[in-house]
Structures are given as C-alpha cells and as structure tokens.
Design a protein around this motif. Structure first.
Motif, PDB file in Angstrom:
ATOM      1  N   VAL A 143       0.867  -1.198   0.000  1.00 60.00           N
ATOM      2  CA  VAL A 143       0.000   0.000   0.000  1.00 60.00           C
ATOM      3  C   VAL A 143       0.892   1.234   0.000  1.00 60.00           C
ATOM      4  O   VAL A 143       1.898   1.291   0.700  1.00 60.00           O
ATOM      5  N   ILE A 144       0.533   2.196  -0.830  1.00 59.74           N
ATOM      6  CA  ILE A 144       1.292   3.454  -0.929  1.00 59.74           C
ATOM      7  C   ILE A 144       0.391   4.582  -0.424  1.00 59.74           C
ATOM      8  O   ILE A 144      -0.761   4.639  -0.827  1.00 59.74           O
ATOM      9  N   PRO A 145       0.845   5.475   0.451  1.00 56.68           N
ATOM     10  CA  PRO A 145       2.191   5.544   1.027  1.00 56.68           C
ATOM     11  C   PRO A 145       2.399   4.536   2.163  1.00 56.68           C
ATOM     12  O   PRO A 145       1.480   4.228   2.904  1.00 56.68           O
ATOM     13  N   THR A 146       3.645   4.066   2.268  1.00 56.76           N
ATOM     14  CA  THR A 146       4.074   3.279   3.433  1.00 56.76           C
ATOM     15  C   THR A 146       5.390   3.872   3.933  1.00 56.76           C
ATOM     16  O   THR A 146       6.265   4.199   3.140  1.00 56.76           O
ATOM     17  N   LEU A 147       5.495   4.018   5.250  1.00 55.92           N
ATOM     18  CA  LEU A 147       6.764   4.417   5.860  1.00 55.92           C
ATOM     19  C   LEU A 147       7.407   3.172   6.462  1.00 55.92           C
ATOM     20  O   LEU A 147       6.769   2.447   7.231  1.00 55.92           O
ATOM     21  N   GLY A 161      -0.429   3.506   4.903  1.00 53.53           N
ATOM     22  CA  GLY A 161      -1.543   4.433   4.686  1.00 53.53           C
ATOM     23  C   GLY A 161      -1.687   5.343   5.889  1.00 53.53           C
ATOM     24  O   GLY A 161      -0.714   5.647   6.573  1.00 53.53           O
ATOM     25  N   PHE A 162      -2.938   5.778   6.163  1.00 50.17           N
ATOM     26  CA  PHE A 162      -3.164   6.693   7.280  1.00 50.17           C
ATOM     27  C   PHE A 162      -3.942   6.039   8.424  1.00 50.17           C
ATOM     28  O   PHE A 162      -4.465   6.713   9.306  1.00 50.17           O
ATOM     29  N   THR A 163      -4.041   4.709   8.386  1.00 55.15           N
ATOM     30  CA  THR A 163      -4.844   3.979   9.376  1.00 55.15           C
ATOM     31  C   THR A 163      -4.438   4.313  10.811  1.00 55.15           C
ATOM     32  O   THR A 163      -5.277   4.512  11.677  1.00 55.15           O
ATOM     33  N   ASP A 164      -3.126   4.359  11.078  1.00 55.90           N
ATOM     34  CA  ASP A 164      -2.643   4.609  12.447  1.00 55.90           C
ATOM     35  C   ASP A 164      -2.659   6.096  12.808  1.00 55.90           C
ATOM     36  O   ASP A 164      -2.256   6.470  13.906  1.00 55.90           O
ATOM     37  N   LEU A 165      -3.066   6.935  11.870  1.00 54.95           N
ATOM     38  CA  LEU A 165      -2.943   8.391  12.078  1.00 54.95           C
ATOM     39  C   LEU A 165      -4.316   9.042  12.242  1.00 54.95           C
ATOM     40  O   LEU A 165      -4.504  10.206  11.901  1.00 54.95           O
ATOM     41  N   THR A 205     -14.355  16.060  16.001  1.00 57.71           N
ATOM     42  CA  THR A 205     -13.837  16.065  14.622  1.00 57.71           C
ATOM     43  C   THR A 205     -14.293  14.785  13.931  1.00 57.71           C
ATOM     44  O   THR A 205     -14.188  13.702  14.482  1.00 57.71           O
ATOM     45  N   SER A 206     -14.810  14.920  12.728  1.00 58.01           N
ATOM     46  CA  SER A 206     -15.237  13.686  12.038  1.00 58.01           C
ATOM     47  C   SER A 206     -14.083  13.176  11.192  1.00 58.01           C
ATOM     48  O   SER A 206     -13.315  13.947  10.632  1.00 58.01           O
ATOM     49  N   PHE A 207     -13.942  11.875  11.137  1.00 57.46           N
ATOM     50  CA  PHE A 207     -12.837  11.271  10.393  1.00 57.46           C
ATOM     51  C   PHE A 207     -13.338  10.612   9.125  1.00 57.46           C
ATOM     52  O   PHE A 207     -14.406  10.017   9.099  1.00 57.46           O
ATOM     53  N   THR A 208     -12.529  10.752   8.094  1.00 58.99           N
ATOM     54  CA  THR A 208     -12.838  10.070   6.837  1.00 58.99           C
ATOM     55  C   THR A 208     -12.291   8.658   6.949  1.00 58.99           C
ATOM     56  O   THR A 208     -11.110   8.475   7.199  1.00 58.99           O
ATOM     57  N   LYS A 209     -13.122   7.691   6.772  1.00 58.91           N
ATOM     58  CA  LYS A 209     -12.648   6.295   6.838  1.00 58.91           C
ATOM     59  C   LYS A 209     -11.932   5.981   5.524  1.00 58.91           C
ATOM     60  O   LYS A 209     -12.447   6.244   4.452  1.00 58.91           O
ATOM     61  N   LEU A 210     -10.732   5.458   5.637  1.00 62.03           N
ATOM     62  CA  LEU A 210      -9.980   5.125   4.424  1.00 62.03           C
ATOM     63  C   LEU A 210     -10.122   3.642   4.115  1.00 62.03           C
ATOM     64  O   LEU A 210     -10.139   2.808   5.007  1.00 62.03           O
ATOM     65  N   ASP A 211     -10.177   3.351   2.852  1.00 61.52           N
ATOM     66  CA  ASP A 211     -10.140   1.944   2.441  1.00 61.52           C
ATOM     67  C   ASP A 211      -8.684   1.516   2.423  1.00 61.52           C
ATOM     68  O   ASP A 211      -7.843   2.221   1.899  1.00 61.52           O
ATOM     69  N   LYS A 212      -8.416   0.379   2.981  1.00 63.08           N
ATOM     70  CA  LYS A 212      -7.055  -0.142   2.867  1.00 63.08           C
ATOM     71  C   LYS A 212      -7.145  -1.502   2.207  1.00 63.08           C
ATOM     72  O   LYS A 212      -7.639  -2.453   2.781  1.00 63.08           O
ATOM     73  N   LYS A 213      -6.724  -1.567   0.975  1.00 67.07           N
ATOM     74  CA  LYS A 213      -6.797  -2.840   0.261  1.00 67.07           C
ATOM     75  C   LYS A 213      -5.385  -3.339  -0.024  1.00 67.07           C
ATOM     76  O   LYS A 213      -4.508  -2.564  -0.350  1.00 67.07           O
ATOM     77  N   THR A 214      -5.209  -4.602   0.109  1.00 68.99           N
ATOM     78  CA  THR A 214      -3.922  -5.188  -0.238  1.00 68.99           C
ATOM     79  C   THR A 214      -4.153  -6.208  -1.334  1.00 68.99           C
ATOM     80  O   THR A 214      -4.939  -7.130  -1.159  1.00 68.99           O
ATOM     81  N   ILE A 215      -3.519  -5.989  -2.441  1.00 64.05           N
ATOM     82  CA  ILE A 215      -3.656  -6.929  -3.550  1.00 64.05           C
ATOM     83  C   ILE A 215      -2.347  -7.692  -3.644  1.00 64.05           C
ATOM     84  O   ILE A 215      -1.276  -7.098  -3.725  1.00 64.05           O
ATOM     85  N   ARG A 216      -2.438  -8.995  -3.597  1.00 66.69           N
ATOM     86  CA  ARG A 216      -1.235  -9.832  -3.592  1.00 66.69           C
ATOM     87  C   ARG A 216      -0.346  -9.533  -4.809  1.00 66.69           C
ATOM     88  O   ARG A 216      -0.788  -9.531  -5.939  1.00 66.69           O
ATOM     89  N   GLY A 217       0.902  -9.221  -4.478  1.00 66.56           N
ATOM     90  CA  GLY A 217       1.877  -9.027  -5.554  1.00 66.56           C
ATOM     91  C   GLY A 217       1.713  -7.734  -6.316  1.00 66.56           C
ATOM     92  O   GLY A 217       2.342  -7.521  -7.336  1.00 66.56           O
TER      93      GLY A 217
END
Length: 227
Positions: A143-147, A161-165, A205-217
């Motif tokens: 997933v991009i961005p990744t640190l 992504g921004f899941t932890d943020l 504050t309302s948060f935008t839920k992000l989709d986090k998809k991981t596609i193999r390879g």
C-alpha cells in the motif's frame, strides 16, 4: 448542616497543612542545594563548569555528525542501492515509499519535511516505489504511502496508509510524530499513552474512513479505487 460544615473546615485545614508541608520540603531542598553551592570551592565549581562544557561540546559534535550524514532534511534517494548505504550509516531511519500519482504521498511529504528539521537524530528519506521493486517485495510493501521505520539497519515497524494516524487525510504533524515515537525511531518528548488525534476526537472532529486494500503481488494506492 453544622456537621457537614465542620468536616469541610477540617478537610480544608488538612489540605492547607499538606500544601504548607510540600512548600516546606521544596524550600528545604532548595536551601540544601544553595548551601551545597556556597560550600563548593572554586576548584569544584570549575570542574562542574568543565563537565557541562564537555557535555555541550559532545552534543554539538553529535549534531554535526548527524548533519554530515544527511540528517536534518527530508531527501529523495535515487535507487535501492542508495537505500542500503543510507540505512547502514544511521541508527534511526524513516523511509517513505511513495508514488508520484498518489495524492496521499504529498500529504505525507508535507509532514515529513517538518519532522526531518525537528528530529535531526533521525534520517528522513523518500524512495519511489516504482523504481524499487526488489525492496518493495522484500519489505512486503503493498500500500502506498508506506513508511518503513528502521533501527540499527533492521526494519522494525511500518506506517501503512493513514490507518494509524486517525484514519483521516487531515491528520496533524503531531500525530505522525507520536506514531514515530511509538516505534522509538525518534526521540519523542510527549506522552505516548495519549495520541494527539484522541484529543481531536473529544471535540467532535469527524474522520474520513480510508479503504485499505492489499492486492497480492501488486502495489495499491491508498487513495484511489482505480489502479
């Protein structure tokens, strides 16, 4: 009513007494410190001064060493080969795997630029994911961005992504700083038990839920459904 008033008075007196006792302890401590300084002879004071100067000099040398290794600014590195060299010479490294077409990478860039200047104990880098397929595969970056958060040459943690943020595009620099602090990849002075985005939540504050998809390879953008 009389009994209640009396107990309030007693409580107040106890509290006042506690405060006076605390003040007395602090005062005695300060007196002792001042007395210690008064009793110090010139040689001892000189030694104390020298120790402080040496500590200051050491911290300045450390700062210079970091700057000479490219700390203090957020830099793009051209290739995977550079990544290994950069990581080898610094204890703490944050590397942003980005893609030009991913809008969220620009948001990440903005925060990392600020943090690189603030935390010169850590090296902040960015690397184009499309130019580093070997690394992306090896570090399992999907997933991009990744640190990638690296300590002593080993990848310890990832911010995906921004899941932890706070799951929002509007996260603050302080929130990212807290997350890097949790991974111990920067010297964090705040309270790790109190994430900055939690205080935002209290004020609705309302948060935008992000989709986090991981596609193999396949590397997937965290901010678009089309690839």
């Amino acid at each position: 009513k009389m009994a209640a008033d009396t107990s309030v008075d007693i409580l107040q007196k106890v509290l006042e007494n506690e405060i006076l006792q605390s003040a007395k302890v602090v005062e005695e401590h300060l007196d002792a410190e001042l007395q210690k300084l008064d009793q110090m002879d010139e040689d001892e004071l000189e030694r104390l001064k020298q120790r402080r100067l040496e500590a200051l000099k050491k911290s300045q040398q450390q700062k210079q060493e970091w700057l000479s290794k490219g700390h203090g600014e957020y830099r793009e590195i051209p290739s995977e080969r550079d990544f290994f060299q950069e990581v080898k010479e610094s204890k703490n490294v944050v590397c942003h795997f980005y893609r030009d077409t991913t809008f969220r990478c620009q948001i990440m860039d903005k925060h990392l630029t600020v943090l690189a200047k603030k935390h010169i104990e850590t090296k902040f880098l960015k690397l184009n994911a499309e130019k580093s397929p070997f690394l992306c595969e090896r570090l399992r970056i999907k997933v991009i961005p990744t640190l990638a958060l690296i300590k002593d040459g080993k990848t310890q943690d990832y911010v995906v992504g921004f899941t932890d943020l706070g799951n929002t595009d509007d996260f603050t620099t302080e929130t990212l700083e807290w997350r890097l602090g949790c991974a111990d990849v920067i010297n964090y002075s705040g309270n790790l038990m109190d994430p900055p985005f939690q205080s935002q939540k209290k004020y609705g504050t309302s948060f935008t839920k992000l989709d986090k998809k991981t596609i193999r390879g396949k590397i997937y953008d965290s901010d678009s459904d089309d690839d």
